[in-house]
Design an enzyme around this catalytic site. Structure first.
Site, short mmCIF file in Angstrom:
data_model
loop_
_atom_site.label_atom_id
_atom_site.label_comp_id
_atom_site.label_asym_id
_atom_site.label_seq_id
_atom_site.Cartn_x
_atom_site.Cartn_y
_atom_site.Cartn_z
N HIS A 97 24.38 25.02 43.45
CA HIS A 97 24.49 25.23 42.00
C HIS A 97 23.14 25.64 41.41
O HIS A 97 22.11 25.09 41.79
CB HIS A 97 24.89 23.93 41.31
CG HIS A 97 26.34 23.60 41.37
ND1 HIS A 97 26.93 23.06 42.49
CD2 HIS A 97 27.32 23.72 40.45
CE1 HIS A 97 28.21 22.85 42.23
NE2 HIS A 97 28.48 23.24 41.00
N ASN A 153 18.31 22.42 49.02
CA ASN A 153 19.30 21.96 48.03
C ASN A 153 19.40 20.44 47.95
O ASN A 153 19.50 19.87 46.86
CB ASN A 153 20.67 22.56 48.40
CG ASN A 153 21.76 22.17 47.43
OD1 ASN A 153 21.55 22.18 46.22
ND2 ASN A 153 22.93 21.85 47.95
N ASP A 179 3.79 32.20 35.89
CA ASP A 179 3.30 33.55 36.17
C ASP A 179 3.64 33.98 37.59
O ASP A 179 3.98 35.14 37.83
CB ASP A 179 1.77 33.62 35.97
CG ASP A 179 1.39 33.75 34.50
OD1 ASP A 179 2.26 34.16 33.70
OD2 ASP A 179 0.23 33.45 34.16
N GLU A 227 7.14 35.04 37.67
CA GLU A 227 7.29 36.34 36.97
C GLU A 227 6.82 37.48 37.86
O GLU A 227 7.44 38.54 37.91
CB GLU A 227 6.51 36.31 35.66
CG GLU A 227 7.12 35.39 34.61
CD GLU A 227 6.46 35.52 33.25
OE1 GLU A 227 5.29 35.94 33.20
OE2 GLU A 227 7.13 35.19 32.25
N ASP A 237 10.55 38.35 32.73
CA ASP A 237 9.69 37.71 31.73
C ASP A 237 10.36 36.41 31.29
O ASP A 237 11.35 36.44 30.57
CB ASP A 237 9.46 38.64 30.53
CG ASP A 237 8.55 38.01 29.48
OD1 ASP A 237 7.94 36.97 29.79
OD2 ASP A 237 8.45 38.57 28.38
N GLN A 293 2.81 31.93 25.63
CA GLN A 293 3.25 32.22 27.00
C GLN A 293 2.07 32.21 27.95
O GLN A 293 2.14 31.63 29.04
CB GLN A 293 3.94 33.59 27.08
CG GLN A 293 5.34 33.61 26.50
CD GLN A 293 6.03 34.94 26.77
OE1 GLN A 293 6.24 35.32 27.91
NE2 GLN A 293 6.38 35.64 25.70
N GLU A 340 2.21 29.63 30.99
CA GLU A 340 2.69 30.24 32.24
C GLU A 340 1.63 30.31 33.32
O GLU A 340 1.95 30.56 34.47
CB GLU A 340 3.23 31.64 31.94
CG GLU A 340 4.48 31.58 31.07
CD GLU A 340 5.01 32.94 30.66
OE1 GLU A 340 4.36 33.96 30.97
OE2 GLU A 340 6.10 32.97 30.04
MN MN Z 1 22.43 21.67 44.36
MN MN Z 2 6.82 35.15 30.05
#
Ligand code: MN
Ligand code: MN
Length: 384
Positions: free
Chosen positions: A121, A152, A246, A249, A255, A265, A269
């Site tokens: 999930h 997981n 960052d 990203e 972003d 940000q 970040e």
């Molecule tokens: Mn899970």
């Molecule tokens: Mn950003």
């Protein structure tokens, strides 16, 4: 293209200034979906089938960008608050997403069978337990990514649990997660296995006008966990995999937190991956020994604990009302919480909190009590 991005930003800004509806399940409204996108649409996804590798799907419970070519979401974004956590049972009803555009292949649970990967999930089942419908919603296969079991069932689920613990202690969280890179495909080439799964969380004390409360000191927690059992040792914790936003990203080209001011940000970040999350106190737990070096005994103090009667008396000694929602009153010997602490205490008011029918306070052994506020700070301590 640019015009449409500007329009989306304007719409988001307009939506954010409106009061949000009740944050539980129920019928689909655009505002319910937009609370999940308040911090931005990381890839500029659109609810247009021509965006086949970046197709926006909005539900009351979460929002995601689906990728028809990889058979998994690029990212899933959701807001987690106390109202999302209830009593609903785990549905386990994994199923093809019925809301994909006509003619698209819908990944099935069987595409994962025998692959060695979990149906992982993104928005966790346990984050959506306010109603059975909310929980069911998390089992559509567009919310699922093939996840290595050590990922997981190890650090990934530990961070999920930590997030809910933070919410129970009085926080709300904006979360976005997804995968990056590629280890190959399962399901006859229909489902890509990413090389890692990543998640970024922005944690705020529960409150209103969230965007206006976010600044350079807001807590951000980000991880990137290899999707390879050999790279995730048994017992690994999520803290072992902290990264900066960052870094996520750069790897994804998205972003994150894009609706925040650029300077905010930049501050949030770039956080050093080795920094622990600083601003989140606690979370207080009745299993933890309280730090008694600073116990203010204000604005609320424990007046007495009647262990035979199972009652705790609290007094607001300050000149202002105090809300006790999210506070925790612990019996330390039994490591148990005294239920029913909540509501507001007027200035000078003391109140008896009963615990009818339960038995958490030890009548035979010394059993100190500790009272914590919603931020997990100890407020008062009761010695025998
Ligand atoms: Mn899970
Ligand atoms: Mn950003």
């Amino acid at each position: 293209m640019h015009k449409s991005i500007i329009l989306i930003v304007l719409l988001l800004l307009a939506a954010c200034s409106l009061p949000l509806p009740a944050e539980t399940g129920g019928g689909v409204t655009s505002l319910e979906a937009e609370r999940h996108l308040a911090l931005g649409n990381p890839s500029g996804a659109e609810a247009n089938p021509r965006f086949a590798d970046n197709y926006l799907m909005q539900r009351p419970q979460f929002v995601l960008a689906y990728n028809r070519d990889t058979g998994i979401p690029n990212w899933v974004s959701w807001h987690l608050a106390a109202q999302d956590l209830g009593e609903a049972e785990r549905s386990n009803n994994f199923r093809p997403d019925p809301d994909l555009p006509a003619g698209w292949y819908a990944v099935t649970p069987d595409d994962y069978t025998g692959s060695g990967y979990d149906r992982g999930h993104m928005t966790p089942s346990a984050d959506r337990t306010a109603s059975q419908a909310d929980n069911e919603a998390t089992f559509v296969m567009t919310n699922i990514i093939p996840q290595a079991p050590n990922n997981n069932r190890g650090p990934w689920v530990k961070l999920e649990n930590y997030a809910r613990e933070l919410v129970r202690q009085g926080n709300e969280i904006y979360i976005v997660s997804g995968g990056d890179g590629e280890l190959g495909f399962i399901g006859e080439g229909r489902v890509q296995v990413p090389a890692a799964t990543w998640k970024a969380m922005l944690v705020l004390p529960a409150g209103d006008d969230d965007l206006s409360r976010i600044d350079a000191n807001t807590t951000v927690i980000a991880v990137r966990i290899p999707n390879d059992d050999a790279l995730v040792p048994e017992g690994a914790d999520w803290q072992d995999f902290q990264v900066s936003v960052d870094e996520i990203e750069q790897l994804t080209g998205y972003d994150l937190f894009g609706t925040l001011a650029e300077n905010v940000q930049a501050a949030l970040e770039s956080g050093d991956s080795s920094d622990p999350p600083a601003a989140v106190a606690g979370p207080a737990s009745c299993e933890t020994r309280p730090d008694l070096s600073r116990v203010p005994d204000e604005p609320v103090r424990i007046v007495t604990i009647d262990k035979q009667a199972e009652t705790v008396t609290l007094e607001n000694i300050s000149a202002a009302p105090v809300t006790l929602d999210g506070w925790l009153m612990c019996s330390l010997t039994g490591a148990q919480a005294h239920p029913g602490i909540g509501g507001s205490l007027a200035p000078g008011e003391s109140r008896v909190f009963p615990n009818a029918g339960n038995n958490i306070w030890s009548n035979s052994d010394p059993d100190p009590g500790a009272l914590y506020d919603a931020q997990g700070q100890i407020v008062s301590y009761y010695r025998e």
